[in-house]
Design a protein around this motif. Structure first.
Motif, PDB file in Angstrom:
ATOM      1  N   ILE A 294       0.839  -1.209   0.000  1.00 31.54           N
ATOM      2  CA  ILE A 294       0.000   0.000   0.000  1.00 31.54           C
ATOM      3  C   ILE A 294       0.867   1.250   0.000  1.00 31.54           C
ATOM      4  O   ILE A 294       0.615   2.200  -0.760  1.00 31.54           O
TER       5      ILE A 294
ATOM      6  N   LEU B 136       2.412   1.735  -3.433  1.00 31.73           N
ATOM      7  CA  LEU B 136       1.420   2.210  -4.404  1.00 31.73           C
ATOM      8  C   LEU B 136       1.112   3.691  -4.187  1.00 31.73           C
ATOM      9  O   LEU B 136       0.948   4.445  -5.157  1.00 31.73           O
ATOM     10  N   CYS B 137       1.036   4.112  -2.931  1.00 29.56           N
ATOM     11  CA  CYS B 137       0.800   5.524  -2.638  1.00 29.56           C
ATOM     12  C   CYS B 137       1.937   6.394  -3.167  1.00 29.56           C
ATOM     13  O   CYS B 137       1.710   7.477  -3.715  1.00 29.56           O
TER      14      CYS B 137
ATOM     15  N   CYS C 223       1.592   6.601  -6.953  1.00 32.16           N
ATOM     16  CA  CYS C 223       0.445   7.434  -7.358  1.00 32.16           C
ATOM     17  C   CYS C 223       0.525   8.846  -6.787  1.00 32.16           C
ATOM     18  O   CYS C 223      -0.404   9.646  -6.978  1.00 32.16           O
TER      19      CYS C 223
ATOM     20  N   ILE D  63       0.266   9.884  -3.758  1.00 32.42           N
ATOM     21  CA  ILE D  63      -0.771  10.121  -2.746  1.00 32.42           C
ATOM     22  C   ILE D  63      -0.078  10.470  -1.432  1.00 32.42           C
ATOM     23  O   ILE D  63       0.789   9.740  -0.959  1.00 32.42           O
TER      24      ILE D  63
ATOM     25  N   LYS E  89      -6.980   6.712   1.366  1.00 34.11           N
ATOM     26  CA  LYS E  89      -6.855   7.571   0.184  1.00 34.11           C
ATOM     27  C   LYS E  89      -6.569   6.754  -1.074  1.00 34.11           C
ATOM     28  O   LYS E  89      -7.088   7.065  -2.159  1.00 34.11           O
ATOM     29  N   LEU E  90      -5.766   5.718  -0.936  1.00 27.83           N
ATOM     30  CA  LEU E  90      -5.442   4.870  -2.085  1.00 27.83           C
ATOM     31  C   LEU E  90      -6.697   4.177  -2.612  1.00 27.83           C
ATOM     32  O   LEU E  90      -6.924   4.135  -3.829  1.00 27.83           O
ATOM     33  N   LYS E  91      -7.497   3.634  -1.720  1.00 33.33           N
ATOM     34  CA  LYS E  91      -8.726   2.948  -2.133  1.00 33.33           C
ATOM     35  C   LYS E  91      -9.674   3.912  -2.846  1.00 33.33           C
ATOM     36  O   LYS E  91     -10.268   3.565  -3.869  1.00 33.33           O
TER      37      LYS E  91
ATOM     38  N   TYR F 248      -8.783   6.646  -4.401  1.00 33.61           N
ATOM     39  CA  TYR F 248      -8.134   7.017  -5.668  1.00 33.61           C
ATOM     40  C   TYR F 248      -8.378   5.961  -6.738  1.00 33.61           C
ATOM     41  O   TYR F 248      -8.663   6.283  -7.898  1.00 33.61           O
TER      42      TYR F 248
END
Length: 253
Positions: free
Chosen positions: A46, A49-50, A53, A55, A107-109, A111
């Motif tokens: 996670i 990935l943030c 992206c 985030i 926030k990732l979810k 996004y």
């Protein structure tokens, strides 16, 4: 005259707090290492990935999330906060980073899947119907039949019989009440059994892998896209996405 044998009891040694290395050893020895490792790998994924992206979490969001956490766990004062941290064996920095990681995951979810939540909800609306449910869970069919008959003939209150007979921990402690539940959280046999019944009607016994259930629907709630439901859908979509990507990666290796 027989003599009483006195068995000398060993002196219990002082138990020191476990070190990180000792905790890891215990996890391996108790076969829980893989479970914890999977959670750690998911957390690292996670965060990666943030970063990909772009985030981020602002200081204001971080502070607000920390305040909300303290309110939720009733640790509002400084002394209470430090006592809680000591009990959890974590530092202020550990706790703060945990708050940030939770925020980034949320926030990732959003996004990745925020734009499809509404359509997913409309396609699966009935799964998010909620019911307030009471139950008595027993292991013997004969006992279940007697309890169901007593309730239908009003020979005892649901609450009293649940306190006395129910084998389900939650229902036994709460006089049969298991809370307000989404249909998607219930066993399929129970969902089918309560589908068309009226509020207050005694249902069962219903046989599942847990035993025999005597049920009563206290109240039905119409589906609505609340913030709780929105978060649940985001979790569902994210977990499915992770699983599908993991399968695809395994097949390609």
């Amino acid at each position: 005259m027989s003599e009483t044998l006195e068995i000398e009891q060993p002196v219990l040694p002082t138990i020191s707090p476990a070190t990180d290395a000792e905790i890891v050893t215990y996890l391996r020895r108790s076969y829980k290492f893989a479970e914890v490792a999977t959670l750690a790998e998911r957390d690292a994924l996670i965060l990666q990935l943030c970063e990909q992206c772009e985030i981020t979490v602002s200081d204001e969001e971080w502070q607000a999330a920390g305040d909300a956490f303290r309110t939720e766990h009733k640790i509002l004062g400084v002394a209470e906060t430090y006592a809680w941290l000591a009990h959890q064996r974590v530092s202020v920095e550990d706790w703060s980073e945990g708050i940030k990681a939770r925020l980034l995951a949320q926030k990732l979810k959003a996004y990745l899947f925020g734009e499809v939540v509404d359509s997913y909800y409309l396609q699966n609306r009935e799964e998010y119907q909620r019911v307030a449910l009471s139950q008595i869970l027993v292991l013997d069919f004969t006992d279940a039949m007697k309890l169901a008959k007593a309730l239908r003939e009003e020979q005892g209150s649901f609450c009293a019989l649940a306190l006395e007979y129910s084998k389900g921990k939650q229902s036994q402690e709460n006089g049969g009440f298991t809370g307000v539940r989404f249909l998607s959280e219930l066993l399929p046999e129970i969902v089918q059994a309560i589908a068309a019944v009226k509020e207050g009607e005694i249902i069962g016994p219903i046989h599942t892998k847990l035993g025999y259930h005597i049920l009563r629907v206290e109240k039905r709630f119409p589906p609505e896209l609340s913030e709780t439901v929105r978060e649940q859908i985001l979790d569902t979509l994210f977990e499915f996405w992770i699983q599908e990507n993991s399968k695809a990666r395994m097949l390609s290796e």
